[in-house]
Design an enzyme around this catalytic site. Structure first.
Site, PDB file in Angstrom:
ATOM      1  N   GLU A 156      -4.204  22.151  20.084  1.00 25.96           N
ATOM      2  CA  GLU A 156      -5.104  21.023  20.308  1.00 25.96           C
ATOM      3  C   GLU A 156      -6.235  21.448  21.235  1.00 25.96           C
ATOM      4  OE1 GLU A 156      -4.712  16.310  21.223  1.00 25.96           O
ATOM      5  OE2 GLU A 156      -3.693  17.641  22.623  1.00 25.96           O
ATOM      6  N   GLU A 202       2.968   9.144  24.311  1.00 34.00           N
ATOM      7  CA  GLU A 202       1.965   9.286  23.248  1.00 34.00           C
ATOM      8  C   GLU A 202       1.176  10.527  23.590  1.00 34.00           C
ATOM      9  OE1 GLU A 202      -1.230   9.682  21.502  1.00 34.00           O
ATOM     10  OE2 GLU A 202      -1.977   7.821  22.410  1.00 34.00           O
ATOM     11  N   CYS A 242      -6.812  12.144  20.656  1.00 32.21           N
ATOM     12  CA  CYS A 242      -5.558  12.803  20.288  1.00 32.21           C
ATOM     13  C   CYS A 242      -5.370  12.839  18.781  1.00 32.21           C
ATOM     14  CB  CYS A 242      -4.385  12.116  20.966  1.00 32.21           C
ATOM     15  SG  CYS A 242      -4.365  10.326  20.731  1.00 32.21           S
ATOM     16  N   LYS A 287      -1.071   4.448  36.983  1.00 29.98           N
ATOM     17  CA  LYS A 287      -1.953   5.517  37.456  1.00 29.98           C
ATOM     18  C   LYS A 287      -3.026   5.797  36.416  1.00 29.98           C
ATOM     19  CE  LYS A 287      -2.384  10.486  38.103  1.00 29.98           C
ATOM     20  NZ  LYS A 287      -3.614  10.456  37.302  1.00 29.98           N
TER      21      LYS A 287
END
Length: 501
Positions: free
Chosen positions: A401, A270, A304, A194
């Protein structure tokens, strides 16, 4: 079944050319409409306008894709195809990606908003390199012969899981696809993948290249849809034996929970980060500034591993901040296809709003906006490069984040002080240290609670070097030999050579 087609003429300073390819659901080597016949708008982040419509995948489409993958695994892929042959197909795919290098970079820039120049310099080389790297591994997947006694033979086999589900993010679409496809195909797994609904174009273009490379139908299936439907269906499907996810920590928890509640799928994740970027007094100033700029503003901060917490020792703090400010203010925000543009727009309205909310929270909580802090232009999803100073450890902009061009610069006094602050986070994806004393840099890097530590550089990624996180930044590793472990089961075989009871 009818399907959608995307045709586009690029006439830009960076790239000129015409592209045309199907954008349907890709199952069993064929494109089709989604199960409900609905579509998803793909938006140009530079202006908020629709680029094209693509087929929307559904839960039923995932079921079809899994059945196709299962059939391919047992009949035309998996253990029935020698590793050397798998390697040839991966090499052919890498060759095709090289042949369409500029086109893929242009598509990456179009729906993601990243600059074409960076897509060519970073995304494409690492994507092609990763596929080619794992082509070399395909015939080297093996176990061990283990000594027990002379009348017994014991050995291990590293066997593919079978059908694996893969869910990739929107920040590095083609790169993340390559990181997932490479080790999974090298080890003989069949795939249901996906892509993000925000940035599906390169993944869909890759489907045609996968066919052209000669992979058996059903080996790779690509279904674009929303997380709560297609993503959830992959995480929950009882015939998917392993799921690999790259994205936010929040969604990663949901993937792991769904895998646990259904068939206890093997899971690799991850996830997010809040990486410390540490500049000691003895650092080479110009280099530390340039790398720190790259650390936080590369890919518009949508990485990230972005070095979003910039710790600078007190003796060099003022000089660093002055030089860093001048460099940041010189960055060109502009058309992703213009050769002098460094930063494009954020990927979507949702991400733009999220980043601006963080900026607003920093202002409300009393941090100082040193530069930026506002939108850029009057259309699309552009945000000025933003740096806060005078922060406190409990502020959201320090702890959470942001995933945008927003960082904080924090003064520290000594190693003990900065080590405590650097490791005071839920995340542990990456970290960077700047010092002329290499021994100090290595020793300090060893103390940082992060899966990757850079010394006098940032954002350095290579197909043969593992990447992954500590703490809530993930489970398992991408890239390198380590990633192969994510996609195999170890079987122990015992052979009786004459032993009697």
């Amino acid at each position: 079944m009818s399907t959608t087609e995307f045709t586009h003429e690029f006439n830009t300073p960076g790239y000129k050319g015409k592209v045309s390819f199907p954008t349907g659901i890709f199952i069993d080597g064929k494109f089709s409409a989604g199960g409900d016949g609905t579509t998803i708008d793909v938006i140009n982040p530079t202006n908020g306008k629709v680029i094209t419509k693509i087929a929307e995948g559904t839960t039923a489409d995932i079921d079809r894709a899994v059945k196709a993958a299962k059939r391919a695994y047992h009949e035309s892929w998996g253990l029935s195809v020698p590793g050397a042959e798998r390697g040839k197909l991966l090499s052919r795919l890498a060759d095709l990606m090289d042949e369409h290098f500029d086109e893929l970079a242009a598509l990456e820039a179009l729906d993601n908003g990243k600059t074409y120049s960076w897509a060519k310099a970073a995304d494409l080389p690492l994507s092609v390199g990763t596929i080619r790297y794992y082509a070399g591994w395909a015939d080297k997947i093996h176990g061990q012969v283990i000594e027990t006694s002379e009348d017994k033979l014991a050995y291990t086999r590293h066997e593919p899981f079978g059908v694996v589900g893969q869910i990739i993010p929107w920040n590095f679409p083609l790169m993340m696809m390559s990181w997932k496809l490479g080790p999974a195909l090298a080890t003989g797994n069949a795939i249901v993948l996906k892509p993000s609904e925000f940035t599906p174009l390169t993944a869909l273009r890759m489907c045609s290249l996968i066919n052209e490379a000669g992979f058996p139908p059903g080996t790779v299936n690509v279904v674009v849809g929303y997380g709560h439907t297609v993503g959830a269906a992959i995480s929950e499907h009882m015939l998917i034996d392993k799921v690999a996810f790259t994205g936010s920590t929040l969604v990663g928890r949901k993937v792991m929970e769904a895998a646990a509640k259904t068939n206890l799928k093997n899971v690799t994740l991850e996830l997010g980060g809040k990486s410390p970027n540490i500049v000691f007094d003895d650092a080479e100033l110009e280099g530390a500034v340039n790398w720190s700029i790259h650390g936080i503003f590369w890919n518009h901060g949508q990485a990230c591993c972005a070095g979003s917490r910039i710790f600078v020792q007190s003796g060099i703090y003022d000089k660093f901040l002055k030089a860093f400010t001048e460099k940041a203010q010189s960055l060109k925000l502009g058309d992703p296809f213009h050769t002098d543009s460094y930063q494009g727009p954020q990927v979507s309205q949702i991400q733009y709003d999220r980043i601006m909310d963080f900026i607003d929270s920093g202002k409300r909580e009393g941090a100082k906006v040193h530069i930026g802090g506002e939108r850029h232009g009057d259309e699309g999803y552009w945000i000025q490069p933003t740096i806060f100073t005078d922060t406190k450890p409990d502020m959201r902009i320090v702890r959470e984040e942001i995933f945008g061009p927003v960082g904080v610069v924090i003064k520290f006094e000594d190693e003990a002080d900065v080590l405590r602050q650097a490791n005071d986070t839920l995340y542990g994806l990456a970290a960077a240290v700047f010092t002329k004393d290499i021994t100090r840099g290595i020793q300090f890097a060893h103390k940082l609670e992060a899966g990757t530590a850079w010394i006098n550089c940032v954002n350095q990624l290579h197909p043969n070097v593992p990447f992954g996180g500590y703490k809530q930044s993930g489970v398992g590793r991408e890239l390198g030999e380590y990633a192969l472990n994510n996609y195999t089961n170890v079987k122990a075989v015992h052979v009786n050579l004459g032993h009697t009871i």
